[in-house]
Motif scaffolding. Structure first.
Motif, mmCIF file in Angstrom:
data_model
loop_
_atom_site.group_PDB
_atom_site.id
_atom_site.type_symbol
_atom_site.label_atom_id
_atom_site.label_comp_id
_atom_site.label_asym_id
_atom_site.label_seq_id
_atom_site.Cartn_x
_atom_site.Cartn_y
_atom_site.Cartn_z
ATOM 1 N N ASP A 157 0.843 -1.208 0.000
ATOM 2 C CA ASP A 157 0.000 0.000 0.000
ATOM 3 C C ASP A 157 0.874 1.252 0.000
ATOM 4 O OD1 ASP A 157 -2.301 -1.445 -0.023
ATOM 5 O OD2 ASP A 157 -2.971 -0.881 1.987
ATOM 6 N N ASN A 158 1.919 1.199 0.800
ATOM 7 C CA ASN A 158 2.805 2.354 0.916
ATOM 8 C C ASN A 158 3.529 2.649 -0.404
ATOM 9 O OD1 ASN A 158 3.709 4.182 3.156
ATOM 10 N ND2 ASN A 158 5.684 3.567 2.303
ATOM 11 N N LEU A 173 1.113 -6.035 -11.422
ATOM 12 C CA LEU A 173 1.330 -7.207 -10.563
ATOM 13 C C LEU A 173 1.410 -6.819 -9.080
ATOM 14 C CD1 LEU A 173 1.728 -10.267 -10.573
ATOM 15 C CD2 LEU A 173 4.183 -9.890 -10.890
ATOM 16 N N THR A 174 1.954 -5.636 -8.809
ATOM 17 C CA THR A 174 2.024 -5.163 -7.417
ATOM 18 C C THR A 174 0.621 -4.926 -6.861
ATOM 19 O OG1 THR A 174 4.132 -4.102 -7.910
ATOM 20 C CG2 THR A 174 3.022 -3.399 -5.893
ATOM 21 N N VAL A 175 -0.258 -4.401 -7.711
ATOM 22 C CA VAL A 175 -1.642 -4.168 -7.292
ATOM 23 C C VAL A 175 -2.329 -5.518 -7.031
ATOM 24 C CG1 VAL A 175 -3.866 -3.171 -7.947
ATOM 25 C CG2 VAL A 175 -1.735 -2.009 -8.595
ATOM 26 N N LEU A 176 -2.105 -6.488 -7.931
ATOM 27 C CA LEU A 176 -2.696 -7.825 -7.755
ATOM 28 C C LEU A 176 -2.167 -8.492 -6.486
ATOM 29 C CD1 LEU A 176 -2.604 -9.201 -11.434
ATOM 30 C CD2 LEU A 176 -4.547 -8.204 -10.207
ATOM 31 N N ALA A 177 -0.861 -8.359 -6.262
ATOM 32 C CA ALA A 177 -0.245 -8.951 -5.066
ATOM 33 C C ALA A 177 -0.857 -8.325 -3.815
ATOM 34 C CB ALA A 177 1.264 -8.734 -5.084
ATOM 35 N N ASN A 179 -3.854 -6.775 -3.546
ATOM 36 C CA ASN A 179 -5.258 -7.181 -3.405
ATOM 37 C C ASN A 179 -5.358 -8.587 -2.824
ATOM 38 O OD1 ASN A 179 -5.868 -4.768 -4.633
ATOM 39 N ND2 ASN A 179 -6.578 -5.654 -6.558
ATOM 40 N N HIS A 180 -4.518 -9.466 -3.341
ATOM 41 C CA HIS A 180 -4.537 -10.878 -2.924
ATOM 42 C C HIS A 180 -4.198 -11.008 -1.438
ATOM 43 C CE1 HIS A 180 -4.204 -15.220 -3.633
ATOM 44 N NE2 HIS A 180 -3.144 -15.192 -2.847
ATOM 45 N N LEU A 181 -3.186 -10.286 -0.999
ATOM 46 C CA LEU A 181 -2.775 -10.362 0.408
ATOM 47 C C LEU A 181 -3.860 -9.839 1.337
ATOM 48 C CD1 LEU A 181 0.953 -9.293 0.888
ATOM 49 C CD2 LEU A 181 -0.135 -11.431 1.595
ATOM 50 N N TRP A 182 -4.440 -8.689 0.983
ATOM 51 C CA TRP A 182 -5.502 -8.126 1.843
ATOM 52 C C TRP A 182 -6.706 -9.051 1.893
ATOM 53 C CZ3 TRP A 182 -4.495 -5.143 5.596
ATOM 54 C CH2 TRP A 182 -3.565 -4.090 5.492
ATOM 55 N N LYS A 183 -7.014 -9.731 0.767
ATOM 56 C CA LYS A 183 -8.135 -10.677 0.757
ATOM 57 C C LYS A 183 -7.838 -11.853 1.681
ATOM 58 C CE LYS A 183 -11.613 -13.030 -1.781
ATOM 59 N NZ LYS A 183 -11.586 -14.161 -0.903
ATOM 60 N N GLU A 184 -6.607 -12.347 1.617
ATOM 61 C CA GLU A 184 -6.213 -13.453 2.502
ATOM 62 C C GLU A 184 -6.339 -13.050 3.970
ATOM 63 O OE1 GLU A 184 -3.033 -16.347 0.257
ATOM 64 O OE2 GLU A 184 -2.256 -14.794 1.577
#
Ligand code: DGI
Ligand code: FE
Ligand code: FE
Length: 191
Positions: A157-158, A173-177, A179-184
């Motif tokens: 995010d930072n 890919l950074t945005v996808l990474a 999004n994926h982490l926050w969803k987890e």
């Protein structure tokens, strides 16, 4: 190759200031690895290697990345190529032939969806090593004492916020990474 030899090869490849950063990443990656159940030796190897190609001229990044068959999407942001190049050179430079270590080096700048614990440790260590001084780093170091995913998601995010504020392209890919982490993290909290 032993760690001492690896260290000397890296020292010859980068400036003293960058070498100091790399030493910080090695130390931090070692600590995070022990905290979160990752092999500290693999974390140290990836940390030593991660910025091996960081100071090459942009032309050389493009040239060698092409030679090594780096996926075309990563050419969109030149700063992403140094990790892919170092990952491809691990066997010949350091005699390292481990896919997880290679991925930790390859994706240390962008992250990716479905990162292994080793990849997360190296990516976060790069972000919070003792030489980093940006305003949010103290909060991230605190988070990193408790929760690897939460710390890394906050670090992404930072980065995204930093790039937005400077009108820089944000690598998808950074945005996808992120999004994926926050969803987890959200899914984990529901359990
Ligand atoms: O190699 P380091 O300086 O230790 O750190 P790094 O590998 O995390 O980042 C390298 C550079 O890439 C840094 O100046 C920030 C930049 N960067 C990281 N993600 C993106 C990015 N630049 C753009 N334009 N877009 C990104 O998504
Ligand atoms: Fe880097
Ligand atoms: Fe780095």
């Amino acid at each position: 190759m032993n760690e001492q030899s690896m260290q000397e090869l890296v020292r010859q490849a980068i400036s003293p200031a960058r070498f100091c950063h790399v030493e910080g990443v090695v130390q931090t990656a070692d600590e995070l690895a022990r905290r979160f159940g990752v092999d500290p030796d693999q974390a140290r190897q990836a940390a030593w290697a991660h910025d091996y190609a960081r100071e090459w001229p942009v032309d050389r990044w493009y040239e060698v990345a092409k030679e090594r068959g780096v996926d075309e999407q990563f050419f969109a942001v030149a700063e992403l190529l140094h990790g892919h190049i170092a990952a491809a050179m691990l066997p010949e430079l350091f005699g390292i032939d481990n896919e997880d270590v290679a991925n930790a080096v390859r994706y240390h700048t962008s992250g990716r969806v479905g990162m292994s614990a080793l990849e997360k440790v190296v990516c976060l260590a790069d972000y919070i090593e003792p030489g980093r001084t940006f305003p949010a780093v103290e909060d991230l170091r605190k988070l990193a004492e408790q929760d690897l995913d939460l710390a890394l998601a906050s670090a992404f995010d930072n980065t995204i916020r930093f790039l937005l504020d400077r009108q820089k392209p944000i690598f998808p890919l950074t945005v996808l990474a992120r999004n994926h982490l926050w969803k987890e993290i959200a899914d984990r909290r529901k359990l």
